[in-house]
Design a protein around this motif. Structure first.
Motif, PDB file in Angstrom:
ATOM      1  N   SER A   3       1.157   0.529   4.709  1.00  0.00           N
ATOM      2  CA  SER A   3       1.809   1.613   3.972  1.00  0.00           C
ATOM      3  C   SER A   3       2.800   2.347   4.857  1.00  0.00           C
ATOM      4  N   ALA A   4       3.623   3.170   4.236  1.00  0.00           N
ATOM      5  CA  ALA A   4       4.430   4.118   5.001  1.00  0.00           C
ATOM      6  C   ALA A   4       3.495   5.182   5.554  1.00  0.00           C
ATOM      7  N   PRO A   5       3.877   5.849   6.679  1.00  0.00           N
ATOM      8  CA  PRO A   5       3.009   6.912   7.205  1.00  0.00           C
ATOM      9  C   PRO A   5       2.979   8.119   6.274  1.00  0.00           C
ATOM     10  N   SER A   6       1.834   8.812   6.332  1.00  0.00           N
ATOM     11  CA  SER A   6       1.692  10.026   5.537  1.00  0.00           C
ATOM     12  C   SER A   6       2.594  11.128   6.093  1.00  0.00           C
ATOM     13  N   PRO A   7       2.778  12.222   5.364  1.00  0.00           N
ATOM     14  CA  PRO A   7       3.434  13.400   5.962  1.00  0.00           C
ATOM     15  C   PRO A   7       2.616  13.880   7.156  1.00  0.00           C
ATOM     16  N   THR A   8       3.279  14.576   8.087  1.00  0.00           N
ATOM     17  CA  THR A   8       2.591  15.033   9.290  1.00  0.00           C
ATOM     18  C   THR A   8       1.936  16.383   9.066  1.00  0.00           C
ATOM     19  N   ALA A   9       0.888  16.639   9.853  1.00  0.00           N
ATOM     20  CA  ALA A   9       0.231  17.953   9.928  1.00  0.00           C
ATOM     21  C   ALA A   9      -0.025  18.210  11.402  1.00  0.00           C
ATOM     22  N   GLN A  60      -0.200  11.811  11.803  1.00  0.00           N
ATOM     23  CA  GLN A  60       0.155  10.999  10.639  1.00  0.00           C
ATOM     24  C   GLN A  60      -0.935   9.956  10.409  1.00  0.00           C
ATOM     25  N   VAL A  61      -1.104   9.548   9.131  1.00  0.00           N
ATOM     26  CA  VAL A  61      -2.081   8.515   8.768  1.00  0.00           C
ATOM     27  C   VAL A  61      -1.356   7.370   8.066  1.00  0.00           C
ATOM     28  N   THR A  62      -1.674   6.132   8.408  1.00  0.00           N
ATOM     29  CA  THR A  62      -1.094   4.935   7.793  1.00  0.00           C
ATOM     30  C   THR A  62      -2.217   4.020   7.326  1.00  0.00           C
ATOM     31  N   ALA A  63      -2.090   3.500   6.084  1.00  0.00           N
ATOM     32  CA  ALA A  63      -3.047   2.496   5.593  1.00  0.00           C
ATOM     33  C   ALA A  63      -2.676   1.154   6.219  1.00  0.00           C
ATOM     34  N   ASN A  64      -3.627   0.517   6.903  1.00  0.00           N
ATOM     35  CA  ASN A  64      -3.348  -0.719   7.638  1.00  0.00           C
ATOM     36  C   ASN A  64      -3.156  -1.915   6.716  1.00  0.00           C
ATOM     37  N   ALA A  65      -2.339  -2.842   7.158  1.00  0.00           N
ATOM     38  CA  ALA A  65      -2.181  -4.105   6.445  1.00  0.00           C
ATOM     39  C   ALA A  65      -3.454  -4.927   6.571  1.00  0.00           C
ATOM     40  N   SER A  66      -3.729  -5.720   5.537  1.00  0.00           N
ATOM     41  CA  SER A  66      -4.843  -6.670   5.573  1.00  0.00           C
ATOM     42  C   SER A  66      -4.451  -7.831   4.685  1.00  0.00           C
ATOM     43  N   ALA A  67      -5.308  -8.834   4.585  1.00  0.00           N
ATOM     44  CA  ALA A  67      -4.982 -10.012   3.778  1.00  0.00           C
ATOM     45  C   ALA A  67      -4.663  -9.576   2.356  1.00  0.00           C
ATOM     46  N   GLY A  68      -3.427  -9.769   1.924  1.00  0.00           N
ATOM     47  CA  GLY A  68      -3.015  -9.407   0.568  1.00  0.00           C
ATOM     48  C   GLY A  68      -2.415  -8.030   0.448  1.00  0.00           C
ATOM     49  N   TYR A  69      -2.362  -7.288   1.522  1.00  0.00           N
ATOM     50  CA  TYR A  69      -1.852  -5.913   1.469  1.00  0.00           C
ATOM     51  C   TYR A  69      -0.901  -5.678   2.629  1.00  0.00           C
ATOM     52  N   LEU A  70       0.267  -5.066   2.314  1.00  0.00           N
ATOM     53  CA  LEU A  70       1.229  -4.703   3.347  1.00  0.00           C
ATOM     54  C   LEU A  70       0.978  -3.283   3.793  1.00  0.00           C
ATOM     55  N   LEU A 130      -9.788  16.026  17.292  1.00  0.00           N
ATOM     56  CA  LEU A 130      -9.449  16.709  16.046  1.00  0.00           C
ATOM     57  C   LEU A 130     -10.254  16.066  14.931  1.00  0.00           C
ATOM     58  N   SER A 131     -10.628  16.852  13.934  1.00  0.00           N
ATOM     59  CA  SER A 131     -11.227  16.310  12.720  1.00  0.00           C
ATOM     60  C   SER A 131     -10.090  16.052  11.743  1.00  0.00           C
ATOM     61  N   VAL A 132      -9.982  14.796  11.226  1.00  0.00           N
ATOM     62  CA  VAL A 132      -8.875  14.395  10.356  1.00  0.00           C
ATOM     63  C   VAL A 132      -9.436  13.904   9.031  1.00  0.00           C
ATOM     64  N   ALA A 133      -8.968  14.552   7.917  1.00  0.00           N
ATOM     65  CA  ALA A 133      -9.365  14.134   6.568  1.00  0.00           C
ATOM     66  C   ALA A 133      -8.102  13.860   5.770  1.00  0.00           C
ATOM     67  N   PHE A 134      -8.172  12.898   4.815  1.00  0.00           N
ATOM     68  CA  PHE A 134      -7.012  12.561   3.999  1.00  0.00           C
ATOM     69  C   PHE A 134      -7.494  11.856   2.746  1.00  0.00           C
ATOM     70  N   THR A 135      -6.584  11.756   1.762  1.00  0.00           N
ATOM     71  CA  THR A 135      -6.881  11.046   0.516  1.00  0.00           C
ATOM     72  C   THR A 135      -6.256   9.661   0.589  1.00  0.00           C
ATOM     73  N   PRO A 136      -7.023   8.566   0.400  1.00  0.00           N
ATOM     74  CA  PRO A 136      -6.461   7.210   0.466  1.00  0.00           C
ATOM     75  C   PRO A 136      -5.460   6.974  -0.658  1.00  0.00           C
ATOM     76  N   LEU A 193       0.836  -1.196   0.000  1.00  0.00           N
ATOM     77  CA  LEU A 193       0.000   0.000   0.000  1.00  0.00           C
ATOM     78  C   LEU A 193       0.872   1.247   0.000  1.00  0.00           C
ATOM     79  N   ALA A 194       0.453   2.269  -0.766  1.00  0.00           N
ATOM     80  CA  ALA A 194       1.124   3.570  -0.752  1.00  0.00           C
ATOM     81  C   ALA A 194       0.621   4.384   0.426  1.00  0.00           C
ATOM     82  N   ALA A 195       1.370   5.408   0.790  1.00  0.00           N
ATOM     83  CA  ALA A 195       0.995   6.241   1.936  1.00  0.00           C
ATOM     84  C   ALA A 195      -0.186   7.138   1.575  1.00  0.00           C
ATOM     85  N   PRO A 196      -1.127   7.352   2.550  1.00  0.00           N
ATOM     86  CA  PRO A 196      -2.183   8.349   2.320  1.00  0.00           C
ATOM     87  C   PRO A 196      -1.579   9.744   2.185  1.00  0.00           C
TER      88      PRO A 196
END
Length: 1014
Positions: free
Chosen positions: A506-512, A494-504, A435-441, A418-421
């Motif tokens: 992701s690296a963490p997103s840039p911080t805000a 920071q936001v990270t896409a979690n691993a799941s079956a078939g997916y590793l 906090l309200s947190v929004a990001f692009t997957p 997985l790529a980073a959000p």
């Protein structure tokens, strides 16, 4: 090398082995041929194209094949089974035969759907003619036809397993025909061969010039049919299949190949369909490498033969057992990889190696990778991340073992990285510490992809941190630090896409970064209470918070549910202790106070919900007041109807006074309940109670204001009857278990009646017996004999009075009634004028019990009676009449148990009778003379009158009192020698008459003179 030739029979009409019933089968075959020819003719009439002509020829060959029968029992036979009980039904046979013809024709006409891909889902009949189509083509009224099963070519004939390798080979089709009138069925099975090879080049060859192995032999073990049976095509010079050449083909082991002496099996035979020869049953009996097969047939246009040699292949001693794939899952560590676990071949030699093949199709032919030397549990790498693959495991062939490959497993997706959000967009949350947190997957994600959001108070994203592992973009991230009244804490996110079956992962997103939402301080000391002054109101009390950012105002809210959602009323700009009005009087409310936030970055603070509180109600006066005598002296019973809006547990004050103005002699009860007794009123024992006026008021309570008093009602108080005098109790002289109680009546108003109670304790609570309507001096019965009782008398009061009890008496022991002795018997006594009486005492006698025995000369127990008042069983009852020398008088006897303290005398026993003891008559006065014998005398006497004695005893003594130097002789006879005396001594003599039964002995007078013994 021994070369065994195998020549195929007439390729236009190859007969295969079949299992069939006799009799009916011949009829079926006949009808089948007729129906098949008709079907061919109907489909080939008119001008035919080259392709159409080929199809008709294929169909004709297949129909002939279906009718042929040879010794081969192989996978290409036709299995026709018919129910024995329907063999005589000609129409059924015709329908059955026709169904085979129609099925083979239909499948040959539209072969692409059944010979190119396995049905989906596996095991279905997708692509095959439906029952509707078959029944329509059958065109026999009263019968339906359907395909019920399909099997595919394998090494042993046919099986239900369809693979990419065997779907294009011959197929065994099972057809069932049903008689719609009876519901009876019959079935047939027919081998249908794929016509595609005859059309592979798009036309027909004219003259056969070459033989070509379209399928090479392979997968051979000793004596076992090849896994891959050879298929030959008869072609012309341009490579087109020649469908009209019918010359025989011979198949042999190529000379000089393989192992010397090996031979091709006799079961190896081919079935040709329009220029394509499909072999089955081919095997070789010796292990060896480099075998080839040579096919020959006479050249159709001149001398010579056509030949073709297969590719080399090996014959192994045995085949490795099929390895079993146990798991294929995406790798958890490497992108573009699958983790494969399997169980190796059960018969594999030591050091057996395995190959994994991963392809993107289940035919295992597209985009394949095939690493060798794989071990169970290893990752297969180099795959395209996110692409699904099918996997096979092959146990690699060795010098003695044929390779074995598992069925495909899958599809399974190769692990994707997985790529980073994107950089998160932060803003104040809706709750304190959020906090309200929004990001692009990332562009490629798993279905249901989850994300972890991490918020820390430093740019290095080290502790202290807060994480949410199941976050959705745009959500509120809670649990962050804040200080009420102060600006929120600054967080880096920071936001990270979690691993799941078939997916590793992701690296963490840039911080805000952004401050968390804070909260104004909460009011303290909060409580809610019903208003003490205003109807339909509640008061909320609290202390305003101090320090930091102050609330802009306060809002009090009251709702009818604890969730604060129903029936709510709010008051803004609320001040502590003010009435929150506008509520429904008597309704229960829950209350909260909110400190309203005054600026961005803060949220309001709300107190906990109060306990349920009633909006104040004005109570109305109780109604329907009724007064009656109370249940105790100096009391009245008061009932009333509560006011309608009274609270649960509402209490009341009842006041009773001796005047209507309710001012004199008043008695009150401030916690009164309707129907209870108001006690403590004045009364005089024995006189009627004083008259009282009564009023009832509903008391004030939380949520309720006190009611006005009710109207007054008057009634006399309950008084008490006078007490009876202390009772005196004595035992009844006639009845066991009874006493006689006397007492004095009370003064004043007379009681209605008296009740007596006798109990075994002075508290009058144990072992009690009661007598209602008791009269002084009468018997009190039903008591337990031998028990000590205390007695109390109750004066039962008339209306307006309560009962009164006497003092408890001293105790009294209640007497037993002795029962009569039993088993009375009488016998002779031991003295004259006596009887011996025996009996069984009663069971309930006291220690030392005495008895009276009474004997009378008549059965009525009235004549000549003699009584012994202290008699003991078995002793003599004396003083009875008798006459010496006469039999005793007959007496009747009774026994009575005597009365004693606590016991009444028993009734007399039953009578028994017997004669009393009498006395035998006395012998005459004896006369003694000296005997002629030394130491003896001779005594004579006269016998008594009356009954004769049983014997006589003679006694000689030296004194007249018959006490000195006495000698006795028993059974003495008058005039007999009386020896044993001392010579020269003088003796006096007395004779005793020994009595028979019923008599006692009697003695004579002592002799008048003494006599000397010689």
């Amino acid at each position: 090398m021994d070369e065994t030739q195998h020549v195929s029979p007439d390729r236009g009409a190859q007969r295969v082995a079949s299992r069939r019933p006799s009799g009916v089968f011949d009829n079926v075959l006949k009808r089948l041929v007729q129906k098949s020819r008709h079907a061919v003719a109907s489909r080939t009439s008119g001008v035919r194209s080259e392709v159409g002509e080929t199809l008709v020829e294929v169909l004709l060959a297949l129909v002939i094949l279906a009718l042929a029968s040879v010794a081969m029992i192989t996978a290409f036979g036709t299995d026709i089974s018919a129910s024995a009980e329907h063999r005589s039904l000609a129409n059924f046979d015709t329908a059955l035969a026709s169904s085979i013809s129609m099925t083979t024709t239909l499948i040959q006409q539209d072969y692409s759907s059944v010979f190119t891909a396995c049905p989906t889902p596996s095991g279905s009949l997708a692509g095959y003619p439906t029952s509707t189509v078959l029944t329509s083509d059958l065109d026999i009224t009263g019968y339906t036809a359907s395909i019920t099963a399909v099997e595919y070519t394998d090494t042993n004939g046919f099986s239900a397993t369809c693979t990419a390798q065997n779907v294009g080979g011959p197929q065994l089709i099972t057809i069932v025909v049903t008689d719609t009138a009876t519901g009876l069925t019959q079935s047939n099975s027919v081998a249908v061969i794929n016509p595609a090879p005859t059309q592979a080049s798009g036309g027909h060859g004219k003259v056969a010039t070459q033989l070509v192995f379209s399928t090479q032999p392979g997968g051979a073990t000793v004596g076992t049919a090849f896994q891959y049976q050879p298929i030959l095509e008869v072609q012309d010079a341009s490579g087109q299949i020649v469908t009209t050449d019918l010359s025989p083909i011979t198949l042999t082991i190529t000379t000089g190949t393989g192992t010397n002496g090996a031979s091709l099996s006799t079961t190896c035979s081919g079935v040709e369909t329009s220029g394509v020869v499909v072999y089955s049953g081919c095997s070789i009996n010796e292990v060896g490498n480099g075998y080839t097969l040579t096919a020959t047939e006479p050249a159709p246009s001149g001398p010579g033969v056509l030949t073709s040699t297969s590719a080399p292949f090996s014959v192994y001693s045995t085949q490795l057992a099929t390895p079993t794939i146990t798991s294929v899952v995406p790798s958890t560590v490497t992108a573009g990889a699958l983790n494969v676990t399997f169980t190796g071949s059960a018969n594999a030699p030591s050091g057996e190696s395995y190959t994994v093949k991963a392809c993107t199709d289940n035919a295992m032919s597209a985009n394949c990778t095939q690493p060798t030397g794989i071990t169970s549990g290893s990752d297969v790498t180099g795959l395209v991340p996110g692409t699904t693959y099918y996997v096979q495991i092959t146990a690699t062939a060795t010098s003695s073992f044929l390779a074995s490959t598992s069925p495909p497993d899958g599809p399974t997706m190769a692990t994707a990285q997985l790529a980073a959000p994107s950089t998160p967009v932060l803003s104040y949350g809706t709750a304190a510490g959020s906090l309200s947190v929004a990001f692009t997957p990332p562009p490629t994600i798993a279905a249901g992809q989850t994300y972890t959001v991490k918020a820390c108070t430093n740019t290095s994203m080290g502790p202290p941190c807060v994480s949410n592992t199941n976050f959705t973009s745009g959500g509120t991230f809670t649990g962050l630090a804040f200080v009420p009244g102060s600006t929120g804490t600054l967080y880096y996110v920071q936001v990270t896409a979690n691993a799941s079956a078939g997916y590793l992962v992701s690296a963490p997103s840039p911080t805000a970064n952004h401050p968390s939402t804070s909260q104004v301080k909460t009011p303290t000391g909060f409580s809610a209470a019903s208003s003490a002054s205003q109807i339909g109101a509640i008061t909320a009390s609290f202390t305003e918070p101090t320090g930091g950012t102050a609330p802009s105002s306060f809002t009090a809210t009251a709702c009818t549910d604890a969730a604060m959602t129903v029936g709510c009323v709010s008051a803004t700009n609320y001040t502590s202790g003010a009435p929150l009005s506008g509520l429904t009087a008597g309704a229960t409310y829950y209350v909260q106070v909110t400190a309203v936030a005054s600026s961005a970055g803060f949220v309001s603070a709300t107190t906990a919900v109060s306990s349920p509180t009633v909006a104040t109600v004005q109570l109305t006066a109780p109604s329907g007041v009724a007064v009656d005598y109370g249940s105790v002296a100096g009391s009245v019973s008061v009932t009333f109807t509560p006011p309608a809006p009274a609270a649960a547990g509402q209490t009341y004050t009842v006041a009773a006074c001796t005047n209507a103005a309710m001012s004199t002699g008043c008695v009150s009860n401030a916690n009164f309940t309707s129907g209870n007794v108001l006690a403590g009123l004045a009364y005089t024992v024995g006189n009627p109670g004083a008259n009282y006026w009564v009023q009832v008021t509903a008391n004030a309570s939380s949520g309720y204001l006190v009611s006005p008093p009710s109207s007054t009602v008057s009634h006399a108080a309950m008084s008490q009857i006078g007490a009876p005098g202390t009772p005196t109790a004595v035992n009844s002289s006639t009845t066991a278990g009874a006493i006689v109680v006397t007492f004095a009546s009370p003064s004043g108003t007379a009681p209605y009646s008296y009740n007596a109670a006798a109990c075994t304790n002075t508290g009058m609570t144990s072992g009690c017996v009661y007598a209602n309507n008791y009269t002084s001096g009468s018997q009190f019965t039903g008591l337990t004999v031998g028990t000590r009782y205390y007695v109390q008398i109750t004066a039962v009061a008339p209306t307006g009075f309560v009962n009164n009890n006497s003092v408890v008496s001293s105790s009294i022991l209640v007497t037993y009634q002795l029962v009569a002795p039993t088993g009375v018997t009488a016998g002779y006594g031991t003295v004259a004028g006596s009887l011996s009486v025996n009996f069984t005492p009663p069971a309930n006698v006291a220690p030392g019990q005495t008895y009276t025995a009474k004997a009378c000369t008549n059965a009525g127990m009235t004549n000549n009676c003699v009584t012994n008042a202290n008699y003991t069983a078995g002793t003599d009852l004396t003083g009875l009449t008798f006459a010496a020398g006469n039999a005793g008088t007959t007496y009747w006897v009774q026994v009575t148990a005597n009365a004693s303290p606590g016991y009444l005398a028993s009734p007399p026993s039953a009578t028994a009778n017997h004669a009393d003891t009498s006395q035998i008559g006395a012998p005459g006065t004896p006369t003694a003379v000296t005997s002629s014998i030394s130491g003896a005398i001779v005594v004579t006497f006269s016998a008594p009158s009356g009954p004769a004695p049983s014997s006589y005893n003679a006694m000689a003594c030296t004194d007249t009192n018959m006490t000195q130097r006495c000698v006795t002789v028993t059974n003495y006879t008058s005039g007999a020698q009386f020896g044993g005396l001392r010579s020269g001594r003088f003796y006096y003599v007395q004779i005793t008459a020994v009595a028979p039964s019923g008599y006692v002995n009697n003695i004579s007078n002592v002799s008048t003179n003494s006599t000397m013994a010689r």
